[in-house]
Write an enzyme that holds these catalytic residues in place. Sequence first.
Site, PDB file in Angstrom:
ATOM      1  N   GLY A 294       0.860  -1.196   0.000  1.00 11.29           N
ATOM      2  CA  GLY A 294       0.000   0.000   0.000  1.00 11.29           C
ATOM      3  C   GLY A 294       0.882   1.226   0.000  1.00 11.29           C
TER       4      GLY A 294
ATOM      5  N   ASP B 147     -14.283   6.947  -4.620  1.00 11.32           N
ATOM      6  CA  ASP B 147     -13.340   6.146  -5.414  1.00 11.32           C
ATOM      7  C   ASP B 147     -13.892   4.742  -5.588  1.00 11.32           C
ATOM      8  OD1 ASP B 147     -11.101   5.611  -6.892  1.00 11.32           O
ATOM      9  OD2 ASP B 147      -9.734   5.424  -5.188  1.00 11.32           O
TER      10      ASP B 147
END
Length: 510
Positions: A193, A309
Amino acid sequence: MVRKDWASQNSIALSWQEPDFPHGAILDYEIKYYEKEHEQLSYSSTRSKAPSVIITGLKPATKYIFHIRVRTAAGYSGYSQKFEFETGDETSDMAAEQGQILVIATAAVGGFTLLVILTLFFLITGRCQWYIKAKMKSEEKRRAHLQNGDLRFPGVKTYIDPDTYEDPSLAVHEFAKEIDPSRIRIERVIGAGEFGEVCSGRLKTPGKREIPVAIKTLKGGYVDRQRRDFLREASIMGQFDHPNIIRLEGVVTKSRPVMIVVEYMENGSLDSFLRKHDGHFTVIQLVGMLRGIASGMKYLSDMGYVHRDLAARNILVNSNLMCKVSDFGLSRVLEDDPEAAYTTSGGKIPIRWTAPEAIAYRKFSSASDAWSYGIVMWEVMSYGERPYWEMSNQDVILSIEEGYRLPAPMGCPASLHQLMLHCWQKERNHRPKFSDIVSFLDKLIRNPSTLHTLVEDVLVMPDSPGEVPEYPLFVSVSDWLDSIKMGQYKNNFMAAGFTTLDMVSRMSIE
Ligand code: ADE
């Protein structure tokens, strides 16, 4: 009427009269605000259950415009008129401090005098017993009130933006459980990430059972801001409790590495899962996945949370093919998303998934999430194809503006493409709500024959060459007749054996 109670350099406290709503209890208020000078650029909003709010994080000596609207079970009211208030400058903070000192001193002197008078009164009249009983009663009432939760808004939960906490670390501990790291066993790295590695592992529950988990870690050498941004996701996720939203197990903040622990989703992200299994599922299975995502999104929009998103890459799939919405964190998710590109106004936005008004002037809402949901539908029905293929972002924006919309993927039922087109309406108020989407998909699942008409079939109808297909967004003959104000003929259709829309579409003059 909205009143400014006080203002400091960075905050304004507002309060207003509770409106009289005959159509049900007030669930909460939404307060929208923006700098007067930059009206077109962006706005912020926050919620409050009480008819008052303290808005923080404002600029000093700046004029702000506020609008307030109310939410009841029937939905939102219109916004109130604009109210303009200005934050204070340095002198106003000093004056406020001096004012506060004066108020405290006056109250202390007044309070003491009152106490002396009351004590003498009680001693003389022997009314202490009465006072003590009355006090006990009011304390009991207060306790009952707290035990029952907020009595004014039974069963309603709304999302609280962790950024409205002056100290965001307070927010994370309000919404996320602290996990003792000895309960976590990290097994392997499954991804990377923005903040560090993502691992799979096991978490020992308090009942000593072990459950599979995914563990997001914050790599060393971070600064305060990164830690705050990293933990913001946990503060958001921790507020949700729904089978189609990724579940937060807890956080590790008191030792290093800082971690966010969530439920493990065996099949990873939806886009890569579909690409790996191209053509392997039935239409009903695909619709089941879409139904799950829509249900998760309905929950989020009911809570007042806008995802911004929504895309197949941000949906996770478990071993039962259950889809769960993930990747929360407002602006941060966009920093993290490789699809997000900078727009001319400086925002970072995943263009192909984003509604035109959100690209043009950052108008993000549940309606812009509905647009993104339409794109997710397209991704699912095309088994993870890239929306608009290799077109450039600029070409996508221009094509959408000219009215172009993605065509139906191969093998896509006409009713599903129709729903996608519904989500991609330019006028955001014309798009379906997530509750409409869930009930529409439920009807399709209950009536699988409605999924048999494919877009290809409609397009090759010999008597409509070159026409834009107008297949119906209805599941039943009854819905369709109602929509064209011919509901009185339902019985005639049924009696003549036209029980499905498929049969109606094949009806001949004879
Ligand atoms: N990747 C990111 N989050 C995950 C999760 N919860 N389960 C499996 N893979 C993931």
